[in-house]
Design a protein around this motif. Structure first.
Motif, PDB file in Angstrom:
ATOM      1  N   UNK A  87       5.941   0.476   8.263  1.00 12.64           N
ATOM      2  CA  UNK A  87       4.678   0.830   9.198  1.00 12.64           C
ATOM      3  C   UNK A  87       4.242  -0.453   9.324  1.00 12.64           C
ATOM      4  N   UNK A  88       2.715  -0.197  10.086  1.00  9.09           N
ATOM      5  CA  UNK A  88       1.887  -1.158  10.071  1.00  9.09           C
ATOM      6  C   UNK A  88       1.623  -1.488   9.060  1.00  9.09           C
ATOM      7  N   UNK A  89       1.243  -2.485   7.863  1.00 10.40           N
ATOM      8  CA  UNK A  89       0.384  -3.145   6.942  1.00 10.40           C
ATOM      9  C   UNK A  89      -0.970  -3.777   7.566  1.00 10.40           C
ATOM     10  N   UNK A  90      -2.006  -3.479   6.931  1.00  9.48           N
ATOM     11  CA  UNK A  90      -3.427  -4.029   7.384  1.00  9.48           C
ATOM     12  C   UNK A  90      -3.291  -4.733   5.491  1.00  9.48           C
ATOM     13  N   UNK A  91      -3.417  -4.359   5.154  1.00 12.60           N
ATOM     14  CA  UNK A  91      -3.550  -5.928   3.731  1.00 12.60           C
ATOM     15  C   UNK A  91      -2.835  -4.947   2.412  1.00 12.60           C
ATOM     16  N   UNK A  92      -2.220  -6.182   1.312  1.00  9.30           N
ATOM     17  CA  UNK A  92      -1.564  -5.492   0.393  1.00  9.30           C
ATOM     18  C   UNK A  92      -2.225  -6.490  -0.785  1.00  9.30           C
ATOM     19  N   UNK A  93      -1.367  -5.865  -1.784  1.00 12.44           N
ATOM     20  CA  UNK A  93      -2.124  -6.022  -3.418  1.00 12.44           C
ATOM     21  C   UNK A  93      -1.134  -5.873  -3.862  1.00 12.44           C
ATOM     22  N   UNK A  94      -0.492  -7.100  -5.142  1.00 11.63           N
ATOM     23  CA  UNK A  94       0.341  -6.570  -5.706  1.00 11.63           C
ATOM     24  C   UNK A  94       0.131  -6.773  -7.067  1.00 11.63           C
ATOM     25  N   UNK A 107      -0.053  -0.580  -0.587  1.00  6.00           N
ATOM     26  CA  UNK A 107      -0.303  -0.929   0.673  1.00  6.00           C
ATOM     27  C   UNK A 107      -1.767  -0.369   1.349  1.00  6.00           C
ATOM     28  N   UNK A 108      -1.942  -1.178   2.219  1.00  2.00           N
ATOM     29  CA  UNK A 108      -3.376  -0.647   3.161  1.00  2.00           C
ATOM     30  C   UNK A 108      -2.631  -0.051   4.700  1.00  2.00           C
ATOM     31  N   UNK A 109      -1.714   0.839   5.173  1.00  2.79           N
ATOM     32  CA  UNK A 109      -1.271   1.340   6.407  1.00  2.79           C
ATOM     33  C   UNK A 109      -2.158   1.855   7.069  1.00  2.79           C
ATOM     34  N   UNK A 112      -4.058   5.136   5.638  1.00  4.97           N
ATOM     35  CA  UNK A 112      -4.265   5.647   3.975  1.00  4.97           C
ATOM     36  C   UNK A 112      -3.575   4.287   3.400  1.00  4.97           C
ATOM     37  N   UNK A 113      -3.617   4.794   2.022  1.00  6.98           N
ATOM     38  CA  UNK A 113      -3.196   4.040   1.218  1.00  6.98           C
ATOM     39  C   UNK A 113      -2.169   4.217   0.175  1.00  6.98           C
ATOM     40  N   UNK A 124       5.329   5.640  -4.945  1.00  5.88           N
ATOM     41  CA  UNK A 124       4.680   5.922  -6.379  1.00  5.88           C
ATOM     42  C   UNK A 124       3.603   6.855  -6.326  1.00  5.88           C
ATOM     43  N   UNK A 125       2.580   6.462  -5.711  1.00  3.21           N
ATOM     44  CA  UNK A 125       0.836   7.556  -5.770  1.00  3.21           C
ATOM     45  C   UNK A 125       0.266   6.861  -4.264  1.00  3.21           C
ATOM     46  N   UNK A 126      -0.316   8.340  -3.461  1.00  5.44           N
ATOM     47  CA  UNK A 126      -1.302   8.357  -2.273  1.00  5.44           C
ATOM     48  C   UNK A 126      -2.611   8.115  -2.763  1.00  5.44           C
ATOM     49  N   UNK A 127      -3.486   7.214  -1.962  1.00  5.76           N
ATOM     50  CA  UNK A 127      -4.417   7.108  -2.063  1.00  5.76           C
ATOM     51  C   UNK A 127      -5.127   7.319  -0.884  1.00  5.76           C
ATOM     52  N   UNK A 128      -6.570   8.815  -0.504  1.00  9.52           N
ATOM     53  CA  UNK A 128      -6.814   9.911   0.252  1.00  9.52           C
ATOM     54  C   UNK A 128      -7.923   9.541   0.691  1.00  9.52           C
ATOM     55  N   UNK A 129      -8.726   9.296   1.934  1.00  6.73           N
ATOM     56  CA  UNK A 129     -10.256   9.085   1.952  1.00  6.73           C
ATOM     57  C   UNK A 129     -10.478   9.570   3.204  1.00  6.73           C
TER      58      UNK A 129
END
Length: 269
Positions: A87-94, A107-109, A112-113, A124-129
């Motif tokens: 999937x296309x990744x717009x941004x990432x944090x680790x 991952x910011x796909x 959604x995140x 692990x977890x999905x983060x919806x907005x």
């Protein structure tokens, strides 16, 4: 494309990371000798490489590009993990979470995140907005009893905060009303967590072909109040604002003006 300071706490070294299309290099800051050289797999100007502290004090370099697999190198330049991704990744944090003593990637796909359990090799977890077709910058805020995921809007002046481990949305803040700006187009740039109570970010009004007043602001993460401007610059603004550990002055701001100079800022007494 990127230069970043690295504090190697394990080996008590001050290092620099430099990223170009051809090479990823790690330098000893004291003598400016290159100690690690990596040939990146993705020789493209849009690839992203950054430093992350996973597994507590171990330093890893993470390389990602579009919808290709995510690559993880150790500080010696050896590939230690390849994470599947289509999937296309717009941004990432680790980061390494001291509350759970585990490592995670976020991952910011598109649309959604989601987070990835690095230690157990699974999602692990999905983060919806809702209601935003947005590209988020991602930041982590580790409090004593809670780990927060902060999404900072790129096209809209908004900030969303989730409970990292549950995915519950804690706050959804649209900043335009708070800032009472007369301009229609606004953007947040260079966000970073100053401490567990404050998010620091640059704010720019847009009008015509020029950028308006560029200001540096603090958002109190406890009461969501925005503090007074810390810095105002009425020309082209800063291309970079960040936090740096100075051996004498402690926590400082470091800023870079477009094609001009680098500034180091300390707190007023």
């Amino acid at each position: 494309y990127t230069i970043k300071q690295i504090l190697d706490k394990k080996n008590r070294r001050d290092l620099l990371l430099s990223v170009s299309r051809q090479k990823i290099k790690i330098w000893n800051f004291n003598n400016m000798k290159c100690i690690t050289e990596i040939n990146p797999k993705y020789n493209d100007e849009y690839k992203r490489s950054f430093i992350s502290y996973l597994n507590n004090n171990e330093i890893y370099i993470i390389e990602y590009f579009s919808d290709f697999p995510i690559l993880v190198y150790n500080i010696e330049g050896k590939t230690i993990k390849e994470i599947k991704n289509n999937e296309i990744i717009n941004a990432m944090e680790a980061f390494y979470d001291t509350n759970s003593s585990k490592s995670y990637i976020v991952l910011n796909n598109v649309g959604y995140l989601k987070s990835y359990d690095y230690d157990n090799n699974k999602e692990y977890v999905y983060y919806f907005y809702d209601g935003y077709d947005e590209f988020f910058s991602l930041r982590i805020n580790i409090k004593q009893n809670e780990t927060q995921l902060i999404g900072i809007g790129h096209f809209y002046p908004l900030i969303i905060i989730w409970n990292f481990h549950t995915g519950d949305k804690l706050y959804d803040i649209y900043l335009k009303a708070n800032l009472k700006s007369p301009f229609d187009k606004m953007s947040i740039t260079n966000p970073f967590v100053w401490d567990e109570q404050h998010l620091c970010f640059g704010f720019r009004n847009h009008f015509g072909k020029r950028c308006g007043v560029y200001s540096l602001k603090l958002l109190n993460l406890n009461n969501l109040n925005i503090c007074d401007n810390l810095i105002n610059y009425k020309e082209r603004g800063f291309s970079y604002i960040g936090k740096i550990k100075h051996p004498i002055y402690g926590d400082c701001l470091i800023t870079e003006l477009f094609l001009d100079n680098i500034g180091l800022w300390t707190k007023k007494e």
